[in-house]
Design an enzyme around this catalytic site. Structure first.
Site, PDB file in Angstrom:
ATOM      1  N   ASP A 118     -20.380 -41.099  33.981  1.00 48.45           N
ATOM      2  CA  ASP A 118     -19.797 -40.147  34.930  1.00 48.45           C
ATOM      3  C   ASP A 118     -20.192 -38.701  34.639  1.00 48.45           C
ATOM      4  OD1 ASP A 118     -18.680 -42.445  35.837  1.00 48.45           O
ATOM      5  OD2 ASP A 118     -16.660 -42.012  35.121  1.00 48.45           O
ATOM      6  N   GLU A 144     -16.240 -50.015  27.487  1.00 50.39           N
ATOM      7  CA  GLU A 144     -16.210 -49.368  26.150  1.00 50.39           C
ATOM      8  C   GLU A 144     -15.257 -50.097  25.202  1.00 50.39           C
ATOM      9  OE1 GLU A 144     -16.005 -47.744  29.079  1.00 50.39           O
ATOM     10  OE2 GLU A 144     -18.122 -47.214  28.992  1.00 50.39           O
ATOM     11  N   ASP A 150     -19.061 -52.312  34.294  1.00 55.10           N
ATOM     12  CA  ASP A 150     -18.383 -51.031  34.050  1.00 55.10           C
ATOM     13  C   ASP A 150     -17.166 -51.207  33.139  1.00 55.10           C
ATOM     14  OD1 ASP A 150     -17.824 -48.301  34.338  1.00 55.10           O
ATOM     15  OD2 ASP A 150     -16.743 -48.550  36.224  1.00 55.10           O
TER      16      ASP A 150
HETATM   17  O1  MIG Z   1     -12.359 -45.294  36.214  1.00 50.01           O
HETATM   18  O2  MIG Z   1     -15.453 -48.075  39.614  1.00 50.01           O
HETATM   19  O3  MIG Z   1     -18.564 -44.892  35.693  1.00 50.01           O
HETATM   20  O4  MIG Z   1     -19.571 -45.169  38.272  1.00 50.01           O
HETATM   21  O5  MIG Z   1     -17.721 -45.414  40.357  1.00 50.01           O
HETATM   22  C1  MIG Z   1     -13.519 -45.116  36.956  1.00 50.01           C
HETATM   23  C2  MIG Z   1     -15.183 -46.725  39.804  1.00 50.01           C
HETATM   24  C3  MIG Z   1     -14.245 -46.419  37.118  1.00 50.01           C
HETATM   25  C4  MIG Z   1     -16.387 -45.517  36.448  1.00 50.01           C
HETATM   26  C5  MIG Z   1     -17.875 -45.609  36.679  1.00 50.01           C
HETATM   27  C6  MIG Z   1     -18.180 -45.085  38.047  1.00 50.01           C
HETATM   28  C7  MIG Z   1     -17.447 -45.906  39.086  1.00 50.01           C
HETATM   29  C8  MIG Z   1     -15.940 -45.855  38.810  1.00 50.01           C
HETATM   30  N1  MIG Z   1     -15.662 -46.299  37.443  1.00 50.01           N
END
Ligand code: MIG
Length: 646
Positions: free
Chosen positions: A433, A329, A326
C-alpha cells in the site's frame, strides 16, 4: 557459497543448492572465521550479532523490499513483516523480509555477500551514525549464515558476481505466462461483474491495451476465502469466459485468514484436520481481519499447504488462472489478546481514522498477537513470533504448488504481498500500500533491483499509488516507468480519486504511454525468462554493469534492464527534462506512442527532453531488441512471428 549453521535452524527454505556446511561449534563461536566479520552469540538472551566494517566508499546493496536507497548505507532496517501503509524512510519494516546484502568494496577488492537466513526478527544498522560498520542482530540462536566471498569462491568478485552466486543458490525464480506482462487495472472498490465489465469497456473505448482486471475482497461472500458473492457475480464461470473472449484475465484476491463459521467448507476442513494455528491452550487461534473472526492456516505444515493450495480449484474451475494473496504478514485488526472491541466498532474506527493512526494501532496489536499463537513444525509447537517472517512466503508456496497442480507449470499468475527469500520460486510480489506521491514513484525505481537481487523478479508497485489522490501527471510518469516493470498494475484504494486511465479526461496520452509496453513485451518477456533461468537480474543498478565507473556507481534513478536497455524515468513533478548519465555510448530511443526515433548519444551526461506523453530510454549499441510492429489491444493478439528490430 559457504553455510554456517548455528544451533538447530528450521529446514532450508531460502537456499536450494548444496553448499559447504560449517557447524558453528563452541570453538568457532568464540572466533568468527569469516574474513572481515565478528560475531557474538548470546544464548541466554537468544540472539546473535554480526559486525562487518565498511570503508568510506563501500556500497551496500540488497535487502529487497526495504526503504532508503539502492545503497542501503545510512539506514536502519527491521526485518519483521508488517502491514503498514506509511512507506517512508522512517519505516523500518515492510511486508517482506529479504535478509541478503552485498558489500561492494570497489573494483580492486572482492565484493562480499551475506544472507542471514532466519525467519525470526532481524535488526540492521548499516552505518547509521557513520559508525563505519554494519551491525546485524538476529533475534535467534538457530539460524544459517551464508557467505559469498573471494575466499569461498577462490576469485575476486564484483557485486553482480556475488549476487549471481546467491541467485543460483536460491533456485530459479517464478516465471509467469506472457499475458502477466500485459497491463492490469485494479481498484479496491470494483464490486460487481458490471463494475468489471465497465472497466473493460472503458479501456476498449479509449483504445488502450489491457490484459487483466483484479477482483478485490468484495467479490467474496462476506470476505470468506474461496467463496463468491452470488448477487455480485451470479455465474463467475460464465463471466470469466465472457471476459476471456475479450482477452481479459480476472485476478481475484485471496486473504490469509479463514472466517470462523461452522458450515463453511474451508473452515470445517481446516478445523477437522488441525490445519489452523493454535493459541496457548492448543485451540485454533482467533483474530479479526476483514471477515470478522478468522483462523490462520498453518502454512508451515506441508499437509495444510497442500490442502489450501487445492482450494483454489473453486476458482480455477471457473476458468480463472491469476491470483493475488493478501493480508499474509499476517495482518491482524484485533484479537482477544489485544483489543476488546466489537468487530463493527472496530471497522468503524478503522475506516474513519487517518492511515497513519490506523496502522500505528494495527501494528502494535499485531506485534503482541504474534507472541500468542503457534505453528506445528516437524512435530513441535513453535511460537509464531520466532518464524513470523516466513508466514506469507509459505502461503505463496501453498498457492504456487496448488496452482501448478491445478493448471500446470507456467500457466498461472500468482503474486503475494508478504514474502521471504524462497517464495520467489512460487510467485511474484507487489510492494503493498504505497501512496500517490512522487517520492514513492522513486521508491518503486529503487525497489526493483534490490528485489531482483533477492530472487523477486515478477514484481511491481501499485502504479499511481494506492492511498491518496493521484494526479494525471503522476499517473502518466508512473506508467512510463511501469512500462518496464514485470507487473504493470494501476491499483488504488477505495475513497481515493478514481485512478483508471479514463478518469483523467482525454485518454490519448495514456494510450501512447501504455502502447510502449505492448511494443516492448516480446523483448521484456524474453529478457525476464532468460534472467530467471540463468539467475541473472532483470533490472540492475548501473554499478553492477559498470563497477569501475564512479559516476555510474552512485546513480539511483536509472536502471539497466535485461542485456540491452537502460531506463531513465522522469521522477519529478513539473519536469519536462531530466539529466541522464551514459556510462558508455548508447542509442537514445524516443517513443511518442506510435513510432520510435533513434539517435546516437555519447558516454557522459545529457539533458533530455521528455514530454508528458513520450518515453525516452536507451539501448546498448549492439543489443538486438525485437518489438511488435504496433501495439495490440492485449497480449493474445501479439504475433511473435512478425516482430521488428528496434
Ligand atoms: O486492509 O483488499 O494491500 O491492495 O486493495 C486492506 C483490500 C486490505 C490491502 C492490499 C490492497 C487491497 C486491500 N487490502
Amino acid at each position: 557459497m559457504r553455510q554456517y549453521i548455528f544451533g538447530n535452524p528450521l529446514e532450508e527454505f531460502a537456499v536450494v543448492e548444496e553448499t559447504d556446511k560449517i557447524i558453528v561449534t563452541s570453538e568457532l563461536a568464540d572466533k568468527c572465521p569469516v574474513s572481515n566479520m565478528k560475531w557474538e552469540i548470546n544464548v541466554e538472551d537468544g540472539w546473535i550479532s554480526f559486525t562487518i566494517p565498511l570503508e568510506k566508499n563501500d556500497i551496500v546493496y540488497g535487502l529487497g523490499e526495504s526503504m532508503h536507497g539502492i545503497n542501503k548505507r545510512g539506514g536502519k532496517y527491521v526485518s519483521y513483516n508488517t502491514d503498514n501503509s506509511h512507506h517512508s524512510d522512517k519505516m523500518h519494516s515492510m511486508y517482506g523480509s529479504h535478509n541478503f546484502i552485498v558489500i561492494d568494496r570497489g573494483c580492486d577488492k572482492s565484493a562480499q555477500g551475506f544472507c542471514f537466513d532466519t525467519p525470526a526478527r532481524v535488526v540492521w544498522d548499516i552505518d547509521v551514525d557513520d559508525s563505519g560498520e554494519i551491525v546485524v542482530v538476529c533475534e535467534t540462536c538457530d539460524m544459517r549464515l551464508y557467505e559469498i566471498s573471494e575466499s569461498s569462491e577462490n576469485r575476486l568478485l564484483t557485486a553482480y558476481d556475488a549476487t549471481r552466486i546467491f541467485r543460483w543458490a536460491i533456485g530459479e525464480s517464478y516465471i509467469p505466462p506472457i499475458w502477466a506482462f500485459g497491463f492490469c487495472q485494479s481498484r479496491w472498490g470494483y464490486k460487481t461483474e458490471a463494475d468489471v465489465r465497465n472497466v473493460v469497456k472503458k479501456y476498449q473505448e479509449a483504445d488502450i491495451p489491457l490484459d487483466m482486471v483484479c477482483m478485490d475482497i468484495d467479490y467474496m461472500d462476506r470476505y470468506i476465502d474461496f467463496t463468491v458473492n452470488k448477487k455480485r457475480f451470479p455465474d463467475l464461470k460464465r463471466f470469466a469466459g465472457e471476459m476471456r473472449e475479450e482477452g481479459i484475465h480476472l485476478v481475484p484476491i485471496i486473504d490469509a485468514g479463514v472466517k470462523v463459521e461452522p458450515g463453511n467448507e474451508t473452515y470445517d476442513e481446516g478445523v477437522e484436520n488441525g490445519f489452523f494455528c493454535t493459541n496457548m491452550e492448543g485451540k485454533p487461534f482467533q483474530a479479526a481481519v476483514w471477515p470478522g473472526m478468522t483462523h490462520f492456516p498453518d502454512f508451515f505444515q506441508a499437509s495444510c499447504r497442500k490442502w489450501f493450495g487445492s482450494k483454489y480449484k473453486v476458482l480455477t474451475d471457473c476458468g480463472i488462472d491469476a491470483f493475488w494473496n493478501d493480508m499474509n504478514e499476517p495482518s491482524i485488526f484485533y484479537s482477544e489478546y489485544t483489543k476488546k472491541t466489537s468487530s463493527i466498532k472496530m471497522l468503524i474506527n478503522f475506516i474513519s481514522k487517518s492511515a497513519a493512526e490506523k496502522y500505528a494501532e494495527l501494528d502494535n496489536n499485531a506485534y503482541k498477537d504474534y507472541r500468542h499463537f503457534y505453528h506445528y513444525i516437524n512435530g513441535k509447537r513453535v511460537l509464531h513470533h520466532n518464524v513470523h517472517n516466513q508466514y506469507g512466503a509459505r502461503m505463496t508456496q501453498a498457492g504456487g504448488e496448488g496452482l501448478e497442480k491445478l493448471l500446470g507449470k507456467g500457466n498461472y499468475l500468482l503474486y503475494s504481498r508478504s514474502s521471504f527469500i524462497g517464495s520467489h520460486r512460487y510467485g511474484g510480489i507487489w510492494t503493498g500500500d504505497n501512496e500517490s506521491t512522487w517520492d514513492l514513484l522513486r521508491t518503486n525505481v529503487k525497489h526493483m533491483p534490490s528485489l531482483n537481487m533477492c530472487g523477486f523478479m515478477y514484481s511491481g508497485a501499485d502504479t499511481g499509488g494506492f492511498g491518496g489522490n493521484c494526479t494525471r501527471e503522476l499517473l502518466l510518469r508512473w506508467l512510463a516507468f511501469s512500462d518496464f516493470t514485470p507487473l504493470m498494475r494501476d491499483h488504488s484504494c477505495m475513497g481515493t480519486r478514481k485512478q483508471e486511465c479514463y478518469a483523467f479526461g482525454d485518454t490519448e496520452d495514456f494510450k501512447r504511454i501504455i502502447n510502449l509496453r505492448y511494443r516492448l513485451i516480446p523483448y521484456l518477456y524474453e529478457q525476464f525468462v532468460e534472467a530467471a533461468h540463468n539467475g541473472e537480474m532483470y533490472m540492475r543498478p548501473l554499478g553492477f554493469d559498470y563497477p569501475d565507473d564512479r559516476t555510474a556507481r552512485v546513480i539511483e534513478d536509472q536502471l539497466m534492464l535485461g542485456q540491452g536497455l537502460m531506463v531513465t524515468p522522469v521522477l519529478e513533478e513539473g519536469a519536462t527534462k531530466r539529466d541522464v548519465y551514459l556510462p558508455q555510448d548508447m542509442e537514445m530511443i524516443r517513443f511518442d506512442g506510435y513510432t520510435f526515433t533513434k539517435s546516437e548519444a555519447a558516454k557522459g551526461w545529457h539533458e533530455i527532453e521528455v514530454p508528458i506523453n513520450e518515453v525516452v530510454f536507451f539501448k546498448l549499441p549492439n543489443a538486438k531488441v525485437m518489438v511488435t510492429r504496433e501495439a495490440s489491444k492485449c497480449t493474445r493478439d501479439i504475433d511473435m512471428n512478425d516482430l521488428m528490430e528496434l
